[in-house]
Enzyme design. Sequence first.
Site, PDB file in Angstrom:
ATOM      1  N   ARG A 110       0.825  -1.216   0.000  1.00  0.00           N
ATOM      2  CA  ARG A 110       0.000   0.000   0.000  1.00  0.00           C
ATOM      3  C   ARG A 110       0.859   1.266   0.000  1.00  0.00           C
ATOM      4  O   ARG A 110       0.478   2.271  -0.616  1.00  0.00           O
ATOM      5  CB  ARG A 110      -0.947  -0.003   1.204  1.00  0.00           C
ATOM      6  CG  ARG A 110      -2.109  -0.972   1.004  1.00  0.00           C
ATOM      7  CD  ARG A 110      -2.999  -1.028   2.212  1.00  0.00           C
ATOM      8  NE  ARG A 110      -4.230  -1.759   1.911  1.00  0.00           N
ATOM      9  CZ  ARG A 110      -5.037  -2.234   2.832  1.00  0.00           C
ATOM     10  NH1 ARG A 110      -4.753  -2.070   4.105  1.00  0.00           N
ATOM     11  NH2 ARG A 110      -6.130  -2.882   2.492  1.00  0.00           N
ATOM     12  N   LYS A 167     -18.708 -18.205   3.383  1.00  0.00           N
ATOM     13  CA  LYS A 167     -20.153 -18.086   3.669  1.00  0.00           C
ATOM     14  C   LYS A 167     -20.927 -17.398   2.555  1.00  0.00           C
ATOM     15  O   LYS A 167     -20.514 -16.368   2.055  1.00  0.00           O
ATOM     16  CB  LYS A 167     -20.351 -17.301   4.963  1.00  0.00           C
ATOM     17  CG  LYS A 167     -19.874 -18.042   6.205  1.00  0.00           C
ATOM     18  CD  LYS A 167     -20.196 -17.245   7.452  1.00  0.00           C
ATOM     19  CE  LYS A 167     -19.830 -18.004   8.712  1.00  0.00           C
ATOM     20  NZ  LYS A 167     -20.123 -17.212   9.917  1.00  0.00           N
ATOM     21  N   GLY A 203      -8.374  -9.893  -0.012  1.00  0.00           N
ATOM     22  CA  GLY A 203      -7.093 -10.326   0.555  1.00  0.00           C
ATOM     23  C   GLY A 203      -6.653 -11.719   0.161  1.00  0.00           C
ATOM     24  O   GLY A 203      -5.509 -11.930  -0.254  1.00  0.00           O
ATOM     25  N   GLY A 242     -13.062  -4.409   1.310  1.00  0.00           N
ATOM     26  CA  GLY A 242     -14.470  -4.074   1.497  1.00  0.00           C
ATOM     27  C   GLY A 242     -15.013  -3.195   0.391  1.00  0.00           C
ATOM     28  O   GLY A 242     -16.155  -3.372  -0.059  1.00  0.00           O
TER      29      GLY A 242
END
Length: 397
Positions: A41, A198, A351, A374
């Site tokens: 980053r 999930k 990730g 996100g």
Amino acid sequence: MNVIRFSDLCAQGKAQGRRVFIRADLNVPQDDDGRITEDTRIRASVPCIQMALDAGAAVMVTSHLGRPTEGAFKPEDSLAPVAQRLGELLGRDVRLVADWTDGVQVAPGEVVLLENCRLNKGEKKNDEALARKMAALTDIYVNDAFGTAHRAEATTYGIAQFAPVACAGPLLAAEIDAITKALAAPKRPLVAIVAGSKVSTKLTILKSLSANVDQLIVGGGIANTFMLAAGLPIGKSLAEADLVDEAKAVIEAMRARGAAVPIPVDVVTAKSFSADAPATVKPATEVAEDDLILDIGPQTAEQLAAQLREAGTIVWNGPVGVFEFDAFAKGTEAIARAIAASSAFSIAGGGDTLAAIAKYGIEKDVGYISTGGGAFLEVLEGKKLPAFEILEKRAAG
């Protein structure tokens, strides 16, 4: 997406002698001693900072780091290690400035790093008074932090409302361009890979994509739930039985458009979840009651790889098996290699996805690697990100 681009302002000489405030994403992992363990980053933020310096601006950069308590400074919350690494990459001293909201001394051609912005009271709640104070520090506000674009905070949204000029940095602009290319005007067929443990965490993404993509490849625990929906046995594998109807609805929505959710025809199973558990390849119809499905089988992998090789656009979020264990990594590797070999425009984010890309060394063969986790997921859901929204508003005047 219509936003003002910082690169255009620099090219027009409009940053010369100006105070430029860059919101970067310098939230890097550190070890217990505070040493940076991975600096992607920071390296990704350098082009924007260098662009501002080359344009003759007085440059202020800030970022969050970790999850500090607002108004309560602790040494481990400091951007000091980031300032040192940034200085090494830029080849110059980068001064770290604390308590900066009331004013910053910085000269044209100089860059300073403003201490962890989440230490400021009101940052996360996008406090207007704080946002106005920060906007008063600058002539040009630059958002170059896609990783936080899904949050409306004082340094990602509020300051952009009140700064004289608000624009997108090169990293944010590249994300906008890649996402638009992949989702707004994709070359067909458009194939999306959505994997993870999930269905519940990715349900809105699956529903949103099912209205747009030509093939929706599901993997990991999500695939197990879809296998249940298709009437297949999954043994004691991770799945969400209460979401079978939702999975069926996604399958039907795709089928109604002449599109498909490919269901595995073979799988790799084990009796326990461990790196040294013996791996067994078997047809998807023959999973035993005490089996754990930990990867897709070779036949399924080849079918999916064939689809990916024919794709026009590929969106990838998540490995299709437990790729951290070599015995259950072959499915993810086959997918990764197929994406690398495809002539499609590919965009990847998340990730675990980035870890898989690094593991198989295909960075140069992926069209665009997103820096946001996100934020990338929310774009796939079809949400308008707050940081994009305010920059569009400012560009529209």
